[in-house]
Design a protein around this motif. Structure first.
Motif, PDB file in Angstrom:
ATOM      1  N   LEU A 188       6.269  12.777 -13.848  1.00 41.74           N
ATOM      2  CA  LEU A 188       7.443  11.915 -13.341  1.00 41.74           C
ATOM      3  C   LEU A 188       6.978  10.318 -13.152  1.00 41.74           C
ATOM      4  N   CYS A 189       5.693  10.209 -13.072  1.00 38.92           N
ATOM      5  CA  CYS A 189       5.170   8.793 -12.642  1.00 38.92           C
ATOM      6  C   CYS A 189       4.852   7.937 -14.032  1.00 38.92           C
TER       7      CYS A 189
ATOM      8  N   VAL B 261      -4.472  10.651 -17.592  1.00 39.37           N
ATOM      9  CA  VAL B 261      -5.090   9.747 -18.096  1.00 39.37           C
ATOM     10  C   VAL B 261      -4.080   8.347 -17.172  1.00 39.37           C
ATOM     11  N   CYS B 262      -4.216   7.697 -16.133  1.00 45.56           N
ATOM     12  CA  CYS B 262      -3.538   6.969 -15.333  1.00 45.56           C
ATOM     13  C   CYS B 262      -3.745   5.662 -15.477  1.00 45.56           C
TER      14      CYS B 262
ATOM     15  N   GLU C 294      -1.623   1.430  -6.498  1.00 45.07           N
ATOM     16  CA  GLU C 294       0.061   1.704  -5.977  1.00 45.07           C
ATOM     17  C   GLU C 294       0.362   2.960  -5.738  1.00 45.07           C
ATOM     18  N   GLY C 295      -0.271   4.209  -6.530  1.00 46.27           N
ATOM     19  CA  GLY C 295       0.204   5.334  -6.135  1.00 46.27           C
ATOM     20  C   GLY C 295       1.463   5.786  -7.202  1.00 46.27           C
ATOM     21  N   PHE C 296       2.061   6.731  -6.785  1.00 44.50           N
ATOM     22  CA  PHE C 296       3.216   7.516  -7.338  1.00 44.50           C
ATOM     23  C   PHE C 296       4.520   6.481  -7.594  1.00 44.50           C
ATOM     24  N   ARG C 297       4.913   6.123  -8.719  1.00 46.12           N
ATOM     25  CA  ARG C 297       6.070   5.366  -8.923  1.00 46.12           C
ATOM     26  C   ARG C 297       6.961   6.283  -9.782  1.00 46.12           C
ATOM     27  N   ASN C 298       8.210   6.642  -9.500  1.00 45.63           N
ATOM     28  CA  ASN C 298       9.118   7.431 -10.232  1.00 45.63           C
ATOM     29  C   ASN C 298       9.529   6.629 -11.574  1.00 45.63           C
ATOM     30  N   ILE C 299       9.488   7.389 -12.517  1.00 41.89           N
ATOM     31  CA  ILE C 299      10.016   6.617 -13.880  1.00 41.89           C
ATOM     32  C   ILE C 299      11.584   6.380 -13.891  1.00 41.89           C
ATOM     33  N   ALA C 300      12.022   7.514 -12.913  1.00 43.87           N
ATOM     34  CA  ALA C 300      13.666   7.322 -12.941  1.00 43.87           C
ATOM     35  C   ALA C 300      14.197   5.940 -12.273  1.00 43.87           C
TER      36      ALA C 300
END
Length: 86
Positions: free
Chosen positions: A29-30, A69-70, A76-82
């Protein structure tokens, strides 16, 4: 632009930031998850496929993912696509 990071999956987790290892389920979801490596092949990550026009990617079994692959080079770390598509 910096090169994306290649994060190996170790026991279902990746080193998302220097301080935090997260479950690869978050990568699904990131926004930073570009591609995933499954069976030696890179495929579009579920997050990117979800927001792209073509949505052309196979269903990814996250339990079989070997590497993420990020494109988060700033830490920043996790950011929700939603948060972006809603």
């Amino acid at each position: 632009m910096s090169e994306p990071r290649h994060l190996p999956v170790v026991r279902g987790r990746v080193q998302c930031t220097q301080q935090e290892a997260v479950s690869i389920d978050r990568c699904r979801l990131c926004v930073h998850s570009v591609r995933v490596m499954v069976g030696g092949r890179e495929v579009t990550s579920p997050a990117r496929a979800y927001c792209s026009r073509c949505r052309d990617t196979p269903d990814v079994d996250m339990a079989k993912v070997e590497e993420i692959v990020c494109d988060d080079v700033s830490g920043e770390g996790f950011r929700n696509i939603a948060n972006i598509i809603s």
